[in-house]
Write a protein that holds these residues in place. Structure first.
Motif, short mmCIF file in Angstrom:
data_model
loop_
_atom_site.label_atom_id
_atom_site.label_comp_id
_atom_site.label_asym_id
_atom_site.label_seq_id
_atom_site.Cartn_x
_atom_site.Cartn_y
_atom_site.Cartn_z
N ALA A 39 1.42 2.59 14.43
CA ALA A 39 1.95 1.70 13.49
C ALA A 39 2.63 0.84 14.47
O ALA A 39 2.37 -0.47 14.37
CB ALA A 39 2.76 2.07 12.58
N LEU A 44 -5.79 4.48 9.17
CA LEU A 44 -4.83 3.52 9.38
C LEU A 44 -5.37 2.13 9.56
O LEU A 44 -4.92 1.18 8.87
CB LEU A 44 -3.78 4.01 10.62
CG LEU A 44 -2.42 3.10 10.40
CD1 LEU A 44 -1.79 3.32 9.09
CD2 LEU A 44 -1.56 3.40 11.43
N VAL A 92 0.83 -1.08 -0.03
CA VAL A 92 0.03 -0.09 -0.09
C VAL A 92 0.88 1.46 0.03
O VAL A 92 1.78 1.45 0.85
CB VAL A 92 -0.77 0.01 1.33
CG1 VAL A 92 -1.69 1.28 1.35
CG2 VAL A 92 -1.82 -1.19 1.25
N HIS A 93 0.75 2.02 -0.89
CA HIS A 93 1.62 3.36 -1.05
C HIS A 93 0.75 4.64 -1.09
O HIS A 93 -0.46 4.86 -1.55
CB HIS A 93 2.22 3.08 -2.43
CG HIS A 93 3.18 4.25 -2.61
ND1 HIS A 93 2.73 5.32 -3.80
CD2 HIS A 93 4.23 4.63 -2.62
CE1 HIS A 93 3.57 6.00 -3.97
NE2 HIS A 93 4.51 5.72 -3.50
N CYS A 94 1.26 5.67 -0.46
CA CYS A 94 0.53 7.10 -0.45
C CYS A 94 1.81 7.85 -0.50
O CYS A 94 2.83 7.98 0.00
CB CYS A 94 0.02 7.18 0.88
SG CYS A 94 0.09 8.92 1.47
N LEU A 105 -4.23 -4.58 3.93
CA LEU A 105 -2.70 -5.01 3.54
C LEU A 105 -2.63 -6.38 4.08
O LEU A 105 -3.05 -6.73 5.14
CB LEU A 105 -1.83 -4.06 4.46
CG LEU A 105 -0.39 -4.14 4.27
CD1 LEU A 105 0.04 -4.06 2.72
CD2 LEU A 105 0.50 -3.39 5.21
N LYS A 114 4.31 -5.14 7.65
CA LYS A 114 3.03 -5.62 8.66
C LYS A 114 3.64 -7.11 9.11
O LYS A 114 3.98 -8.01 8.35
CB LYS A 114 1.94 -5.81 7.99
CG LYS A 114 0.51 -6.30 8.79
CD LYS A 114 -0.72 -6.27 7.83
CE LYS A 114 -1.84 -6.65 8.63
NZ LYS A 114 -2.99 -6.52 7.84
N VAL A 164 -6.32 0.68 6.32
CA VAL A 164 -5.18 0.48 5.42
C VAL A 164 -4.86 -1.08 5.93
O VAL A 164 -4.46 -2.07 5.44
CB VAL A 164 -4.14 1.29 5.55
CG1 VAL A 164 -2.78 0.73 4.94
CG2 VAL A 164 -4.31 2.70 4.84
N ASP A 165 -4.84 -1.08 7.29
CA ASP A 165 -4.59 -2.45 7.94
C ASP A 165 -5.27 -3.63 7.52
O ASP A 165 -4.95 -4.76 7.03
CB ASP A 165 -4.51 -2.34 9.54
CG ASP A 165 -4.16 -3.59 10.09
OD1 ASP A 165 -2.96 -4.10 10.11
OD2 ASP A 165 -5.10 -4.44 10.62
N TYR A 199 3.63 -4.33 2.68
CA TYR A 199 4.59 -3.41 2.98
C TYR A 199 3.78 -1.98 2.96
O TYR A 199 2.95 -1.87 1.88
CB TYR A 199 5.63 -3.21 2.09
CG TYR A 199 6.59 -4.36 2.29
CD1 TYR A 199 7.78 -4.40 2.98
CD2 TYR A 199 6.56 -5.82 1.40
CE1 TYR A 199 8.73 -5.37 3.05
CE2 TYR A 199 7.42 -6.38 1.59
CZ TYR A 199 8.40 -6.53 2.63
OH TYR A 199 9.27 -7.32 2.47
N LEU A 200 3.97 -1.05 3.77
CA LEU A 200 3.33 0.29 3.72
C LEU A 200 4.37 1.17 3.42
O LEU A 200 5.22 1.31 4.31
CB LEU A 200 2.37 0.27 4.99
CG LEU A 200 1.94 1.96 5.45
CD1 LEU A 200 0.93 2.16 4.04
CD2 LEU A 200 1.13 2.06 6.85
N TYR A 249 3.38 -3.07 13.62
CA TYR A 249 4.23 -2.81 12.24
C TYR A 249 5.73 -2.55 12.41
O TYR A 249 6.09 -1.86 13.44
CB TYR A 249 3.63 -1.72 11.41
CG TYR A 249 2.39 -2.12 10.66
CD1 TYR A 249 1.50 -2.87 11.33
CD2 TYR A 249 2.28 -1.42 9.42
CE1 TYR A 249 0.15 -3.26 10.59
CE2 TYR A 249 0.94 -1.70 8.82
CZ TYR A 249 0.11 -2.84 9.44
OH TYR A 249 -1.04 -2.82 8.75
#
Length: 606
Positions: free
Chosen positions: A331, A295, A278-280, A302, A350, A298-299, A307-308, A336
């Protein structure tokens, strides 16, 4: 006190009597003022556009006309059909070239700003949907073919210069002659996505088959996802319809997987554990706001051992020390591992298996109850709890086969279905036969430069997409939200897709797919009792909206349904051919292969 001496005629509010000349003069000056406002300000442009839109919609919005068309093209089973009659659905106005019914700023701007609710999907009721065909813009051309399209597209296909003007210095895009050129840059990687990806590759195994599915949040024109394709990583990119006009439209025109979405008040339309990465990149999502709700989402998405990457605020960003500290703390609460912090880029990994329960109390977080299904994500509100996912350890990056082996091996989630492995294997073989038949006997140009963006509207296990894995295409696998939630199996295979209900418009711009495929089209609009929830006409008009001029639609269903679909297809100006199904198929099924004609509005209509 002193007093100002006024002439007798001006001493009181009622002292002056207006003459006819005064009234005429005032009216004249008011008219001049209105003229200048309308001609020389943006307000005039807005009012004129609204007026044109209202005039153009007056015919297509007429409920009685809509009902007449539906009665002719999609009558009740007891009524007479329109077979033999000529019915042609009108074009929408030129103002509607980028019409997105469920992401319409004119409607959504009236909604709440809380957690960006107004930027999420909000669909009009069917009776308010104009029954018309979205035209292409003036000067539209057949898109540049892949892979050249990754680097340049026709300017006139989406003549919007705002991003080029605002972001050109960051390498997003620029205008050059009749094209928009994409150097491959982004706000956080102005020197190019390739260098940025190589930098991330020092910490993430980008090219070893371990990382296959990725999510790019707030993606801009999707250069990150486009260049990850060289690493055999399939990225689905999303961004809202916002001030960066048409960024997702640019991405799809380039041939990069993308759709319109907003992380606001609802879960994103993906199952749990979909993404290996996951990319920001400066996506500006406040991950720790609202008690860490974003978040937590996102968890949910993922995959264990995934990988974040967050590049940009708040990572070591000026005046955002607290936000950066909160992000690291949360995190850590999720267990994480912070792998690297390089400038304004942070990378986490993660853990494998269940999230780390003892630490969750630091953010007042709990695990979700057993009643919560983490794979449900169609109009589901965001949760402030960490999801429990069945078979979490079996779905970790280290437990599933590397790409491309994961495409054909039945994933662990299949075992949750009755006879899942057998059904999976049979489905894979069936679609290999069917796609070979499409190519050899029906003349569908899969594998040719004309087809890059493909959609499967009823994907099930993704067998259709899997059979195209060797072709230069990508497939948006859509799993209907009312059917079994098999989308997680599709992601386990290394493919991508979304949940959707086909009684609503899809979250994409017009003219974004080269080929749309659907098996069992009638099942998409029926409820469990067999009654229609919406009209096949509306569904096929939506298919027309998404399909590019000269694009192809392949529909398979019973002869009765195909006969009705063929009649509707002619009404929306498609050329139609109906074929028998492949010899191994179950008896009675037929296949419609249609081409969307390239028509334009008359010059007087614009």
């Amino acid at each position: 006190m002193g007093h100002v001496n006024l002439p007798p005629g001006r001493r009181g509010p009622g002292g002056r009597q207006w003459t006819l000349l005064d009234l005429v003069s005032a009216a004249f000056f008011a008219a001049v003022l209105v003229f200048f406002v309308l001609v020389f300000t943006s307000l005039g442009d807005s009012l004129a556009a609204s007026g044109r839109r209202a005039l153009a919609r007056s015919s297509t919005d007429d409920p009685r006309q809509r009902q007449r068309i539906l009665a002719l093209l999609d009558p009740p089973s007891s009524a007479a059909s329109a077979a033999g009659r000529t019915v042609v659905i009108d074009a929408c106005s030129a103002e509607e070239v980028d019409n997105m019914p469920c992401e319409d700023p004119r409607r959504n701007s009236q909604l709440s700003r809380e957690m960006n609710f107004y930027r999420e999907r909000h669909c009009p009721p069917p009776e308010e949907m104009p029954l018309c065909l979205v035209p292409p813009p003036k000067g539209y051309r057949i898109p540049v073919s892949w892979p050249e399209s990754l680097h340049k597209i026709w300017h006139d296909n989406m003549p919007y210069d705002k991003i080029a003007e605002r972001k050109g210095h960051q390498g997003w895009m620029k205008e050059e002659g009749p094209y928009f050129i994409f150097p491959g840059g982004g706000t956080m990687f102005p020197d190019g996505a390739e260098q940025y990806i190589a930098k991330l590759g020092q910490f993430i195994p980008m090219n070893k088959g371990l990382v296959r599915t990725a999510l790019d949040m707030g993606c801009g024109v999707a250069s990150f996802g486009g260049f990850l394709l060289k690493e055999n990583i399939m990225t689905i990119s999303f961004a809202p319809r916002d001030s960066h006009k048409s960024q997702i439209q640019f991405a799809l025109e380039r041939g990069v997987p993308a759709f319109v979405a907003m992380l606001g008040t609802r879960r994103l339309p993906f199952p749990a554990y979909s993404f290996d990465l996951v990319h920001c990149s400066r996506c500006l999502i406040p991950f720790t706001a609202h008690n860490g709700t974003y978040l937590i989402e996102v968890d949910r998405l993922l995959r264990p051992e995934g990988y974040l990457v967050i590049s940009g605020p708040p990572v070591q960003w000026a005046k955002q020390d607290k936000e950066w500290a909160d992000l690291q703390a949360m995190a850590h609460a999720l267990c994480y591992e912070l792998i690297a912090v390089d400038g304004n880029t942070a990378i986490w990994k993660k853990p494998s298996g269940a999230s780390c329960l003892p630490n969750l109390g630091n953010f007042r977080l709990d695990q979700c109850s057993d009643n919560d299904d983490p794979n449900e994500a169609w109009y589901v509100k965001l949760k402030k709890c960490v999801s429990k996912v069945p078979l979490s350890s079996e779905t970790s990056i280290g437990s599933i086969p590397k790409w491309p082996k994961r495409l054909s091996k039945p994933p662990a989630r299949v075992s949750l279905m009755k006879n899942g492995i057998d059904v999976f294997d049979a489905d894979t073989r069936r679609w290999a036969r069917r796609v070979a038949y499409y190519k050899k006997s029906l003349g569908v140009k899969l594998g040719s430069p004309q087809i890059r963006n493909v959609m499967d509207m009823n994907a099930f296990f993704g067998g259709f997409a899997a059979s195209l894995s060797s072709e230069p295409v990508w497939v948006m696998n859509v799993v209907p939200a009312r059917k079994p939630l098999t989308l997680g199996i599709i992601y386990d295979r290394g493919l991508v897709g979304v949940y959707h209900d086909w009684c609503e418009a899809f979250s994409t711009y017009p003219r974004t797919y080269d080929l749309i495929h659907v098996a069992g089209i009638n099942s998409l609009i029926r409820d469990t009792s067999g009654k229609n929830r919406c009209s096949l006409v509306d569904l096929m008009v939506e298919m027309d909206r998404m399909l590019r001029p000269e694009g192809t639609a392949v529909v398979r269903d019973s002869p009765e349904v195909i006969d009705k679909a063929a009649h509707i297809a002619r009404a929306i100006r498609w050329t139609v051919h109906v074929h028998e199904s492949e010899p191994e198929s179950r008896a009675g099924e037929k296949i419609l292969v249609a081409t969307k004609t390239f028509w334009t509005l008359p010059a007087t209509s614009s």
